[in-house]
Scaffold this active site. Structure first.
Site, PDB file in Angstrom:
ATOM      1  N   ASP A 186      37.599  25.274  49.433  1.00 34.54           N
ATOM      2  CA  ASP A 186      36.428  25.198  48.556  1.00 34.54           C
ATOM      3  C   ASP A 186      35.215  24.703  49.345  1.00 34.54           C
ATOM      4  O   ASP A 186      35.106  24.975  50.537  1.00 34.54           O
ATOM      5  CB  ASP A 186      36.781  24.253  47.376  1.00 34.54           C
ATOM      6  CG  ASP A 186      36.043  24.605  46.108  1.00 34.54           C
ATOM      7  OD1 ASP A 186      34.823  24.430  46.067  1.00 34.54           O
ATOM      8  OD2 ASP A 186      36.693  25.050  45.143  1.00 34.54           O
ATOM      9  N   ASN A 206      33.688  34.826  37.162  1.00 29.40           N
ATOM     10  CA  ASN A 206      32.846  34.409  36.031  1.00 29.40           C
ATOM     11  C   ASN A 206      31.860  35.473  35.583  1.00 29.40           C
ATOM     12  O   ASN A 206      30.666  35.203  35.424  1.00 29.40           O
ATOM     13  CB  ASN A 206      32.090  33.130  36.391  1.00 29.40           C
ATOM     14  CG  ASN A 206      33.018  31.963  36.627  1.00 29.40           C
ATOM     15  OD1 ASN A 206      34.099  31.888  36.049  1.00 29.40           O
ATOM     16  ND2 ASN A 206      32.611  31.067  37.495  1.00 29.40           N
ATOM     17  N   SER A 260      36.675  28.619  37.787  1.00 28.82           N
ATOM     18  CA  SER A 260      36.930  27.643  38.857  1.00 28.82           C
ATOM     19  C   SER A 260      37.586  26.385  38.334  1.00 28.82           C
ATOM     20  O   SER A 260      38.308  25.715  39.072  1.00 28.82           O
ATOM     21  CB  SER A 260      35.618  27.245  39.530  1.00 28.82           C
ATOM     22  OG  SER A 260      35.132  28.267  40.347  1.00 28.82           O
ATOM     23  N   HIS A 281      31.442  21.333  43.775  1.00 31.51           N
ATOM     24  CA  HIS A 281      32.477  22.209  43.230  1.00 31.51           C
ATOM     25  C   HIS A 281      33.879  21.783  43.651  1.00 31.51           C
ATOM     26  O   HIS A 281      34.780  21.621  42.820  1.00 31.51           O
ATOM     27  CB  HIS A 281      32.149  23.632  43.713  1.00 31.51           C
ATOM     28  CG  HIS A 281      32.926  24.717  43.080  1.00 31.51           C
ATOM     29  ND1 HIS A 281      34.079  25.220  43.636  1.00 31.51           N
ATOM     30  CD2 HIS A 281      32.699  25.429  41.952  1.00 31.51           C
ATOM     31  CE1 HIS A 281      34.534  26.210  42.872  1.00 31.51           C
ATOM     32  NE2 HIS A 281      33.715  26.347  41.841  1.00 31.51           N
TER      33      HIS A 281
END
Ligand code: CA
Ligand code: CA
Ligand code: CA
Length: 319
Positions: free
Chosen positions: A30, A177, A250, A85
């Site tokens: 990530d 998304n 996510s 994130h």
């Protein structure tokens, strides 16, 4: 905030049975992880063969001073999160439980390997993603959370995930998304990768909300997306030692990675494929996911831990 009863993954009920035992290493691939966060530090993986800060690659894995993981974006051994994130994702998997701080991750006692390949703007290259997956597998991560993706098919990325499969590594990936205005699209028609790679170690995850509906932004796919998990207004860890809400596939994906890790801790004799099957087969069928995911079901931690829910029932044996 409202919602419908039991639109959750039954985590508190499961935690009365089991909360983890640190036997599973989960790579968070990530933007990095704030490994100093008080809710994450106790559950960070550290490289057992590496001496920090001596400028020497003590374990001869090709990376100097890689203690918590590695930063493939900046090509240095410090995978600190400069976004937010990755830290949020990590907390959902494995923020320390029952410590009086913030939240409990799904696995209260786990090992999170921090692998950064996304920069401060949240983007990165496929080449760095490939290096990240390779590092995770070669340094002992049993599974990885991959809350990232895009459109183009990459044979090289496919190949490293296939290599991961051959090493018994589970690869959990977000379904994506939605389109440019934020509405979920059908990944069967418009493939999204890496969640769309047709490999049996890839678990592709859609997002649900507190009403057990599929999130409006969540991509879906009857053949390309396996399962749903909560992904709207998820409270988790944030950089600066804090906590806060985020939404997205996510955020759904680390729920599944956390459950897979807890199942592996709980039943170490299961094969990688059996761990996946157990989690997929024991999920709760919900109307919103019928026809738009492989299982038509939303993650359930409690059912995933109960041995009797695994596989076809033997005639005459009651669960
Ligand atoms: Ca090293
Ligand atoms: Ca060293
Ligand atoms: Ca905590």
């Amino acid at each position: 905030s409202g919602g419908v009863i039991d639109a959750d993954i039954d985590a508190p009920e499961a935690w009365t049975e089991f909360t983890g035992n640190r036997s599973t290493v989960v790579a968070v691939i990530d933007t990095g992880v704030e490994y100093t966060h008080p809710d994450l530090l106790p559950n960070m993986w550290t490289n057992p063969g590496e001496t920090p800060g001596d400028g020497i690659d003590n374990d001869n894995n090709g990376y100097v001073d890689d203690v918590y993981g590695y930063d493939f974006f900046n090509n240095d051994p410090d995978p600190m999160d400069d976004h937010r994130h990755g830290t949020h994702v990590a907390g959902t998997i494995g923020a320390k439980g029952n410590d009086g701080i913030g939240i409990a991750g799904i696995n209260w006692d786990t090992q999170i390997m921090a692998i950064k390949f996304l920069g401060a703007d949240g983007s990165g290259t496929t080449a760095d993603a490939i290096a990240a997956v390779q590092y995770a597998v070669d340094n002992g991560a049993h599974m990885s959370n991959n809350s990232w993706g895009g459109d183009p098919y990459s044979q090289a990325l496919y190949d490293v995930i296939e290599y991961a499969r051959d090493e018994g590594h589970l690869f959990v990936a977000a379904s994506g998304n939605g389109d440019f205005i934020g509405f979920g699209i059908d990944n069967d028609a418009t493939p999204f990768y890496p969640s769309g790679y047709d490999l049996d170690n890839v678990v592709a995850v859609a997002a649900t909300d507190r009403n057990d509906q599929i999130a409006v932004f969540s991509n879906y796919g009857q053949t390309s997306v396996d399962i749903g998990a909560p992904g709207v207004d998820i409270l988790s860890t944030l950089p600066g030692g804090g906590h806060g809400n985020s939404s997205g596939t996510s955020m759904a994906t680390p729920h599944v990675a956390g459950v897979l890790s807890l199942v592996r801790d709980f039943e170490p004799t299961l094969s990688p494929q059996q761990i996946i099957d157990k989690v997929l087969l024991s999920a709760d069928p919900i109307n919103a996911l019928q026809g738009v995911t492989v299982t038509g079901a939303r993650l359930n931690l409690l059912s995933s831990l109960v041995p009797d829910t695994f596989g076809p029932q033997v005639a005459g044996v009651q669960p």
